[in-house]
Design a protein around this motif. Structure first.
Motif, PDB file in Angstrom:
ATOM      1  N   ALA A  16       7.440  -7.203  -6.786  1.00 40.27           N
ATOM      2  CA  ALA A  16       8.715  -7.501  -6.927  1.00 40.27           C
ATOM      3  C   ALA A  16       9.013  -8.994  -7.432  1.00 40.27           C
ATOM      4  CB  ALA A  16       9.611  -7.366  -5.624  1.00 40.27           C
ATOM      5  N   ALA A  17       8.052  -9.930  -6.774  1.00 37.09           N
ATOM      6  CA  ALA A  17       8.223 -11.377  -7.364  1.00 37.09           C
ATOM      7  C   ALA A  17       7.548 -11.687  -8.372  1.00 37.09           C
ATOM      8  CB  ALA A  17       7.431 -12.182  -6.205  1.00 37.09           C
ATOM      9  N   GLY A  18       6.897 -10.551  -9.153  1.00 40.21           N
ATOM     10  CA  GLY A  18       6.764 -10.833 -10.372  1.00 40.21           C
ATOM     11  C   GLY A  18       5.211 -11.299 -10.471  1.00 40.21           C
ATOM     12  N   PHE A  19       4.377 -10.861  -9.625  1.00 41.01           N
ATOM     13  CA  PHE A  19       2.989 -11.340  -9.641  1.00 41.01           C
ATOM     14  C   PHE A  19       2.203 -10.026 -10.273  1.00 41.01           C
ATOM     15  CE2 PHE A  19       4.223 -13.986  -6.298  1.00 41.01           C
ATOM     16  CZ  PHE A  19       3.394 -15.026  -6.130  1.00 41.01           C
ATOM     17  N   LYS A  20       1.340 -10.483 -11.121  1.00 39.95           N
ATOM     18  CA  LYS A  20       0.593  -9.320 -11.911  1.00 39.95           C
ATOM     19  C   LYS A  20      -0.066  -8.393 -10.964  1.00 39.95           C
ATOM     20  CE  LYS A  20       0.445 -11.854 -16.087  1.00 39.95           C
ATOM     21  NZ  LYS A  20       1.901 -12.175 -16.098  1.00 39.95           N
ATOM     22  N   PRO A  21      -0.272  -6.901 -11.483  1.00 37.40           N
ATOM     23  CA  PRO A  21      -1.044  -6.256 -10.727  1.00 37.40           C
ATOM     24  C   PRO A  21      -2.327  -6.494 -10.137  1.00 37.40           C
ATOM     25  CG  PRO A  21       0.126  -4.919 -12.372  1.00 37.40           C
ATOM     26  CD  PRO A  21       0.340  -6.312 -12.611  1.00 37.40           C
ATOM     27  N   TYR A  22      -3.063  -7.195 -11.088  1.00 37.17           N
ATOM     28  CA  TYR A  22      -4.537  -7.598 -10.809  1.00 37.17           C
ATOM     29  C   TYR A  22      -4.756  -8.534  -9.668  1.00 37.17           C
ATOM     30  CZ  TYR A  22      -4.323 -11.967 -13.549  1.00 37.17           C
ATOM     31  OH  TYR A  22      -3.933 -12.951 -14.150  1.00 37.17           O
ATOM     32  N   GLU A  23      -3.438  -9.453  -9.641  1.00 38.83           N
ATOM     33  CA  GLU A  23      -3.510 -10.297  -8.500  1.00 38.83           C
ATOM     34  C   GLU A  23      -3.346  -9.543  -7.225  1.00 38.83           C
ATOM     35  OE1 GLU A  23      -1.557 -14.217 -10.836  1.00 38.83           O
ATOM     36  OE2 GLU A  23      -0.178 -12.708 -10.276  1.00 38.83           O
ATOM     37  N   ALA A  24      -2.459  -8.738  -7.135  1.00 39.38           N
ATOM     38  CA  ALA A  24      -2.075  -8.116  -6.004  1.00 39.38           C
ATOM     39  C   ALA A  24      -3.358  -7.223  -5.569  1.00 39.38           C
ATOM     40  CB  ALA A  24      -0.941  -7.082  -6.212  1.00 39.38           C
ATOM     41  N   ARG A  25      -4.163  -6.719  -6.618  1.00 36.33           N
ATOM     42  CA  ARG A  25      -5.400  -5.932  -6.171  1.00 36.33           C
ATOM     43  C   ARG A  25      -6.235  -6.844  -5.673  1.00 36.33           C
ATOM     44  NH1 ARG A  25     -10.436  -6.437  -7.414  1.00 36.33           N
ATOM     45  NH2 ARG A  25      -9.763  -8.029  -9.240  1.00 36.33           N
ATOM     46  N   ARG A  26      -6.404  -8.176  -6.062  1.00 29.65           N
ATOM     47  CA  ARG A  26      -7.286  -8.901  -5.357  1.00 29.65           C
ATOM     48  C   ARG A  26      -7.032  -9.275  -3.976  1.00 29.65           C
ATOM     49  NH1 ARG A  26      -7.570 -13.750  -9.426  1.00 29.65           N
ATOM     50  NH2 ARG A  26      -8.496 -12.308 -11.178  1.00 29.65           N
ATOM     51  N   TRP A  27      -5.623  -9.709  -3.729  1.00 28.21           N
ATOM     52  CA  TRP A  27      -5.289 -10.234  -2.541  1.00 28.21           C
ATOM     53  C   TRP A  27      -5.435  -9.049  -1.523  1.00 28.21           C
ATOM     54  CZ3 TRP A  27      -0.632 -12.683  -5.411  1.00 28.21           C
ATOM     55  CH2 TRP A  27      -1.094 -13.804  -5.905  1.00 28.21           C
ATOM     56  N   MET A  28      -5.209  -7.940  -1.864  1.00 30.58           N
ATOM     57  CA  MET A  28      -5.151  -6.570  -0.985  1.00 30.58           C
ATOM     58  C   MET A  28      -6.677  -6.063  -1.008  1.00 30.58           C
ATOM     59  SD  MET A  28      -1.508  -4.830  -2.108  1.00 30.58           S
ATOM     60  CE  MET A  28      -1.669  -3.768  -0.375  1.00 30.58           C
ATOM     61  N   GLY A  29      -7.560  -6.440  -1.679  1.00 33.89           N
ATOM     62  CA  GLY A  29      -8.846  -6.124  -1.460  1.00 33.89           C
ATOM     63  C   GLY A  29      -9.338  -4.693  -2.248  1.00 33.89           C
ATOM     64  N   HIS A  30      -8.226  -4.310  -3.118  1.00 34.91           N
ATOM     65  CA  HIS A  30      -8.600  -2.805  -3.724  1.00 34.91           C
ATOM     66  C   HIS A  30      -9.771  -3.167  -4.521  1.00 34.91           C
ATOM     67  CE1 HIS A  30      -4.491  -1.457  -2.861  1.00 34.91           C
ATOM     68  NE2 HIS A  30      -5.067  -1.169  -1.858  1.00 34.91           N
ATOM     69  N   ALA A  31     -10.563  -1.985  -4.758  1.00 35.86           N
ATOM     70  CA  ALA A  31     -11.854  -2.243  -5.662  1.00 35.86           C
ATOM     71  C   ALA A  31     -11.361  -2.209  -7.352  1.00 35.86           C
ATOM     72  CB  ALA A  31     -12.674  -0.787  -5.443  1.00 35.86           C
ATOM     73  N   SER A  32     -10.155  -1.696  -7.553  1.00 35.29           N
ATOM     74  CA  SER A  32      -9.885  -1.737  -9.009  1.00 35.29           C
ATOM     75  C   SER A  32      -8.434  -1.830  -8.947  1.00 35.29           C
ATOM     76  CB  SER A  32     -10.330  -0.402  -9.862  1.00 35.29           C
ATOM     77  OG  SER A  32      -9.754   0.676  -9.181  1.00 35.29           O
ATOM     78  N   VAL A  33      -7.873  -2.079 -10.109  1.00 29.31           N
ATOM     79  CA  VAL A  33      -6.269  -1.968 -10.301  1.00 29.31           C
ATOM     80  C   VAL A  33      -5.664  -0.614 -10.548  1.00 29.31           C
ATOM     81  CG1 VAL A  33      -4.524  -2.707 -12.027  1.00 29.31           C
ATOM     82  CG2 VAL A  33      -6.477  -4.275 -11.576  1.00 29.31           C
ATOM     83  N   SER A  34      -6.713   0.285 -10.633  1.00 29.06           N
ATOM     84  CA  SER A  34      -6.173   1.797 -10.864  1.00 29.06           C
ATOM     85  C   SER A  34      -5.723   2.390  -9.414  1.00 29.06           C
ATOM     86  CB  SER A  34      -7.346   2.559 -11.526  1.00 29.06           C
ATOM     87  OG  SER A  34      -8.382   2.728 -10.437  1.00 29.06           O
ATOM     88  N   MET A  35      -6.162   1.705  -8.296  1.00 29.50           N
ATOM     89  CA  MET A  35      -5.741   1.905  -7.110  1.00 29.50           C
ATOM     90  C   MET A  35      -4.527   1.357  -6.820  1.00 29.50           C
ATOM     91  SD  MET A  35      -6.241   2.789  -3.797  1.00 29.50           S
ATOM     92  CE  MET A  35      -7.855   2.752  -3.156  1.00 29.50           C
ATOM     93  N   ASN A  36      -4.088   0.235  -7.387  1.00 29.65           N
ATOM     94  CA  ASN A  36      -2.623  -0.496  -7.382  1.00 29.65           C
ATOM     95  C   ASN A  36      -1.894   0.509  -8.309  1.00 29.65           C
ATOM     96  OD1 ASN A  36      -3.987  -2.210  -5.784  1.00 29.65           O
ATOM     97  ND2 ASN A  36      -2.658  -3.831  -6.575  1.00 29.65           N
ATOM     98  N   ASP A  37      -2.331   1.178  -9.279  1.00 31.03           N
ATOM     99  CA  ASP A  37      -1.254   1.644 -10.223  1.00 31.03           C
ATOM    100  C   ASP A  37      -1.051   3.089  -9.663  1.00 31.03           C
ATOM    101  OD1 ASP A  37      -1.551  -0.106 -12.354  1.00 31.03           O
ATOM    102  OD2 ASP A  37      -3.036   0.622 -13.467  1.00 31.03           O
ATOM    103  N   THR A  38      -2.064   3.666  -8.959  1.00 30.20           N
ATOM    104  CA  THR A  38      -1.922   4.814  -8.348  1.00 30.20           C
ATOM    105  C   THR A  38      -0.679   4.820  -7.065  1.00 30.20           C
ATOM    106  OG1 THR A  38      -4.008   5.812  -8.508  1.00 30.20           O
ATOM    107  CG2 THR A  38      -2.976   6.868  -6.857  1.00 30.20           C
ATOM    108  N   ILE A  39      -0.976   3.887  -6.307  1.00 33.17           N
ATOM    109  CA  ILE A  39      -0.014   3.863  -5.182  1.00 33.17           C
ATOM    110  C   ILE A  39       1.231   2.923  -5.335  1.00 33.17           C
ATOM    111  CG2 ILE A  39       0.166   2.638  -2.858  1.00 33.17           C
ATOM    112  CD1 ILE A  39      -2.977   3.202  -2.774  1.00 33.17           C
ATOM    113  N   TYR A  40       1.207   1.895  -6.241  1.00 30.94           N
ATOM    114  CA  TYR A  40       2.319   1.293  -6.322  1.00 30.94           C
ATOM    115  C   TYR A  40       2.918   1.009  -7.725  1.00 30.94           C
ATOM    116  CZ  TYR A  40       0.263  -0.455  -1.964  1.00 30.94           C
ATOM    117  OH  TYR A  40      -0.323  -0.497  -0.761  1.00 30.94           O
TER     118      TYR A  40
END
Length: 65
Positions: A16-40
């Motif tokens: 919501a703060a406008g961070f890019k999905p790949y940044e959120a992926r890194r900080w959350m420890g997900h293996a890939s951005v597709s994990m973020n895409d699926t959930i968020y």
């Protein structure tokens, strides 16, 4: 409240703060951005006016008329 609920809240706030999905992926420890895409994916910003304007400017510069 579960630990997973805190992770979902964190991801929601970061996106919501406008961070890019790949940044959120890194900080959350997900293996890939597709994990973020699926959930968020439903939380990603949907205002594409800036991207559309940049694309239209590119097209107009390359193919005027």
């Amino acid at each position: 409240m579960r630990f997973q609920d805190l992770r979902h809240t964190y991801a929601s706030l970061v996106l919501a703060a406008g961070f890019k999905p790949y940044e959120a992926r890194r900080w959350m420890g997900h293996a890939s951005v597709s994990m973020n895409d699926t959930i968020y994916g439903h939380l990603y910003p949907t205002d594409y006016d800036d991207q559309i304007a940049r694309f239209e400017a590119l097209v107009a510069a390359r193919w005027p008329g």
